[in-house]
Design a protein around this motif. Structure first.
Motif, PDB file in Angstrom:
ATOM      1  N   ASP A   1       1.016  -1.255  -0.028  1.00 17.94           N
ATOM      2  CA  ASP A   1       0.172  -0.119  -0.163  1.00 17.94           C
ATOM      3  C   ASP A   1       1.017   1.404   0.040  1.00 17.94           C
ATOM      4  O   ASP A   1       1.945   1.413   0.614  1.00 17.94           O
ATOM      5  CB  ASP A   1      -1.072  -0.043   1.387  1.00 17.94           C
ATOM      6  N   MET A   2       0.439   2.161  -0.764  1.00 13.80           N
ATOM      7  CA  MET A   2       1.191   3.404  -0.608  1.00 13.80           C
ATOM      8  C   MET A   2       0.227   4.652  -1.083  1.00 13.80           C
ATOM      9  O   MET A   2      -0.845   4.295  -1.723  1.00 13.80           O
ATOM     10  CB  MET A   2       2.454   3.523  -2.032  1.00 13.80           C
ATOM     11  N   PRO A   3       0.594   5.701  -0.946  1.00 11.37           N
ATOM     12  CA  PRO A   3      -0.345   6.951  -1.306  1.00 11.37           C
ATOM     13  C   PRO A   3      -0.806   7.065  -2.775  1.00 11.37           C
ATOM     14  O   PRO A   3       0.243   6.294  -3.643  1.00 11.37           O
ATOM     15  CB  PRO A   3       0.355   8.228  -0.758  1.00 11.37           C
ATOM     16  N   ARG A   4      -1.913   7.473  -3.304  1.00 10.95           N
ATOM     17  CA  ARG A   4      -2.290   7.679  -4.468  1.00 10.95           C
ATOM     18  C   ARG A   4      -1.100   8.379  -5.200  1.00 10.95           C
ATOM     19  O   ARG A   4      -0.468   9.331  -4.737  1.00 10.95           O
ATOM     20  CB  ARG A   4      -3.486   8.215  -4.802  1.00 10.95           C
ATOM     21  N   TYR A   5      -0.694   7.565  -6.621  1.00  9.96           N
ATOM     22  CA  TYR A   5       0.507   8.140  -6.915  1.00  9.96           C
ATOM     23  C   TYR A   5       0.157   7.875  -8.810  1.00  9.96           C
ATOM     24  O   TYR A   5       0.317   6.787  -9.048  1.00  9.96           O
ATOM     25  CB  TYR A   5       1.540   7.729  -6.629  1.00  9.96           C
ATOM     26  N   ASN A   6       0.089   8.834  -9.561  1.00  7.24           N
ATOM     27  CA  ASN A   6      -0.359   8.618 -11.015  1.00  7.24           C
ATOM     28  C   ASN A   6       0.752   9.259 -11.829  1.00  7.24           C
ATOM     29  O   ASN A   6       0.983  10.363 -11.586  1.00  7.24           O
ATOM     30  CB  ASN A   6      -1.851   8.851 -11.389  1.00  7.24           C
ATOM     31  N   ILE A   7       1.259   8.706 -12.815  1.00  5.68           N
ATOM     32  CA  ILE A   7       2.072   9.294 -13.928  1.00  5.68           C
ATOM     33  C   ILE A   7       1.323   9.511 -15.106  1.00  5.68           C
ATOM     34  O   ILE A   7       0.754   8.537 -15.773  1.00  5.68           O
ATOM     35  CB  ILE A   7       3.308   8.246 -14.170  1.00  5.68           C
ATOM     36  N   LEU A   8       1.070  10.673 -15.458  1.00  6.28           N
ATOM     37  CA  LEU A   8       0.532  11.217 -16.713  1.00  6.28           C
ATOM     38  C   LEU A   8       1.409  11.293 -17.879  1.00  6.28           C
ATOM     39  O   LEU A   8       2.232  12.252 -17.752  1.00  6.28           O
ATOM     40  CB  LEU A   8      -0.604  12.415 -16.399  1.00  6.28           C
TER      41      LEU A   8
END
Length: 139
Positions: free
Chosen positions: A54-61
């Protein structure tokens, strides 16, 4: 090393708002500067699925401005190895705040050592800085 919201290869800003709201604002601000989001990688979901972590939300656009990408590819055909411009949207420890980080195209494209590409890097950077500024002016 991070100094005043900048690393050697990028710059960032903390934006008031939850992750999904800020992500949507980032996509809209990118559109306002002629970028589309070609790819989106949900890193936190991938880490959970592949590693059980589990980790904080992290998105690469993966953002691309087709006009500028065309100029870059015309100047340096293999430049696609460095495209698109990545923008990271990530949760912070501070509730109600989301961090948005931008690849610095000037730093990244400097490895190409092509004056036309360097000039384009500055143009892309100005557009990404405008996106950053739009996010802070509308928070």
């Amino acid at each position: 090393m991070i100094e005043n919201g900048q690393v050697a290869y990028g710059f960032d800003v903390e934006v008031a708002g939850d992750f999904e709201a800020v992500r949507g604002r980032v996509v809209e601000a990118l559109k306002g500067q002629g970028f589309g989001v070609l790819t989106e990688i949900d890193v936190s979901a991938t880490m959970k699925a592949k590693l059980g972590r589990d980790m904080p939300r992290y998105n690469i656009l993966g953002a691309c401005n087709p006009v500028l990408a065309d100029k870059a590819i015309s100047a340096e055909p293999d430049i696609g190895l460095l495209l698109p411009c990545n923008v990271v949207v990530s949760e912070t420890a501070k509730e109600g705040t989301t961090k948005v980080s931008f690849m610095d195209p000037v730093s990244v494209l400097a490895i190409v050592n092509n004056a036309r590409v360097t000039e384009l890097g500055w143009e892309v950077r100005a557009k990404l800085e405008a996106v950053r500024d739009a996010l802070t002016s509308s928070s």
